[in-house]
Scaffold this active site. Structure first.
Site, short mmCIF file in Angstrom:
data_model
loop_
_atom_site.label_atom_id
_atom_site.label_comp_id
_atom_site.label_asym_id
_atom_site.label_seq_id
_atom_site.Cartn_x
_atom_site.Cartn_y
_atom_site.Cartn_z
CB ALA A 118 9.76 -4.31 -16.74
CE LYS A 119 13.28 -8.35 -10.52
NZ LYS A 119 14.50 -8.93 -11.13
#
Ligand code: NAD
Length: 416
Positions: free
Chosen positions: A107-108
């Protein structure tokens, strides 16, 4: 960096994925699934600024693939953050966690803002507002954010505190926290330390003696300054480093301990005694054995790759070498150690922090560094051996190793 270059980061990540997918003969179904993020969240963040004005910021949290475990990835505060960049960085996290074989997905997150223009109070408001808007899609077994560019342990402390207001005290909701608030020993310097463990392996593989080597490092933030410190400790002569304002150069080598002190006292490395000024562009082309870009993406590109004199390039930053530059470096026989393994040390110790938080138990620094070295070196060796066995670049090998590991669990789960 030109905005056109930035727009390409997501396309580039997909292109690199496709190269490895072609090699693996991955099905169309597999490609479609792994090229699409699982979930994308864009949030509005109205902030009352110190001068009374209401400013509306935009934040993102993108979860790319969570087949191997909870989503994991940093949060970036930067004026150039946009959804395309966050998408690319989220996908890179999926591949990174798979290569080092930790039980996380990718994720980011990010907020489009210039933290240098925010007061400390405004920064706290932005951090807490971001957390209060994304908390519905995260959790200690769902998605665990961490620091990235322009975010740090203090920002994580604010975010953890905000999450706790609604959900109760939850140490394992973010990693990279201050040690006094459930952070892990060794986390702050883990990306730099892990990177230098890999530099040592790569030096052995490519016939460079680290003790008599000359190194150049772009970026002197969390990653760059720690890389500089550990490279100097390994005996490498660090001749140039830079920050956003430009670089400093001394062919005789820089005293990194004194430079760290100078940076802390002056807020920048600019003007460090006995050095000449170089621009960030000039720094990339300086003569050296080991070049370590540790700032931004796209800094080694079609126009400057041909002028690079290093024997090895290590991607401490995410995506600092463009696809065209990669080809040029390959034709010059300069190996590039890709970001998804070179800068994975931070997420390894984030994993250790998460485990310690869940167990309510802490490990000492020696144990953490020992475990970090073991994991990151194994990840690098897996990639290196795969590249030799299959005659692939390290980058394609890294993607292939990661895709194999992710697609295996995707199939085991029944694709959903
Ligand atoms: P940071 O904010 O601590 O430091 C960034 C550094 O880059 C600073 O020295 C800044 O002055 C410099 N910089 C900014 N703009 C620049 C420009 N235009 N030209 C040259 N230098 C510039 O960030 P960081 O945490 O050290 O992250 C650096 C890179 O490493 C990023 O690509 C990040 O995604 C990646 N990364 C960080 C971690 C981590 O644990 N912090 C982990 C993995 C990857």
């Amino acid at each position: 960096m030109a905005s056109q270059e930035k727009i390409r980061i997501n396309d580039n990540t997909k292109l690199l994925f496709d190269r490895a997918a072609d090699f693996l003969k991955l099905s169309e179904e597999g490609r479609n699934l792994l090229k699409t993020p699982y979930r994308e969240l864009t949030v509005q963040m109205p902030i009352r600024m110190d001068n009374g004005e209401l400013k509306v910021f935009t934040g993102y949290r993108i979860q790319h693939n969570g087949s191997r475990g909870p989503y994991k990835g940093g949060i970036r505060f930067h004026p150039s953050v946009d959804i395309d960049e966050v998408r690319a960085l989220a996908a890179l996290m999926t591949w990174k966690t798979a290569i080092i074989n930790i039980p996380f997905g990718g994720a980011k997150g990010g907020v489009t803002c210039d933290p240098k223009k925010l007061s400390i109070g405004e920064l706290e408001k932005v951090s807490k507002s971001y957390m209060s808007k994304i908390d519905l899609v995260i959790g200690p077994y769902r998605d665990i954010p961490a620091p990235d560019m322009n975010t740090n342990a203090q920002v994580m402390a604010w975010m953890m505190s905000e999450y706790g207001k609604k959900h109760g005290h939850t140490l394992a909701i973010v990693t990279g926290k201050p040690v006094a608030l459930g952070g892990s020993l060794g986390r702050e310097e883990a990306t730099g330390r892990g990177c230098v463990y890999i530099v040592k392996e790569a030096c052995n593989d490519y016939g460079v003696d680290i003790k008599s080597s000359i190194s150049v490092i772009q970026g002197f933030g969390n990653v760059g300054s720690n890389v500089a410190r550990f490279m100097a400790e390994e005996g490498s002569r660090v001749v140039a480093v830079s920050d956003v304002q430009g670089g400093i150069y001394n062919p005789e080598g820089l005293d990194i301990t004194a430079l760290l002190k100078y940076r802390d006292e002056n807020g920048s490395i600019a003007g460090f005694p006995n050095t000449t000024k170089v621009t960030n562009e000039e720094l990339i082309e300086l003569p050296c054995d080991i070049l370590i870009p540790a700032a931004l993406e796209g800094v080694i590109h079609a126009d400057n790759a041909k002028n690079i004199k290093a024997k090895i390039v290590i991607e401490a930053a995410n995506a600092p070498v463009s696809i065209t530059a990669d080809e040029i470096l390959k034709s010059k026989n300069i190996p590039v150690i890709p970001d998804i393994i070179a800068n994975a040390g931070g997420v390894v110790v984030s994993y250790f922090e998460w485990v310690q938080n869940l167990q309510q138990f802490t490990w000492d620094l020696d144990e953490i560094n020992f475990k970090l070295k073991k994991r990151i070196v194994k990840g690098y060796r897996d990639v290196f051996d795969y590249s030799k066995k299959n005659n692939l670049s390290l980058r394609t090998a890294a993607f292939a190793v990661a895709i194999e590991r992710v697609i295996e669990v995707v199939k085991l789960r029944g694709w959903g």
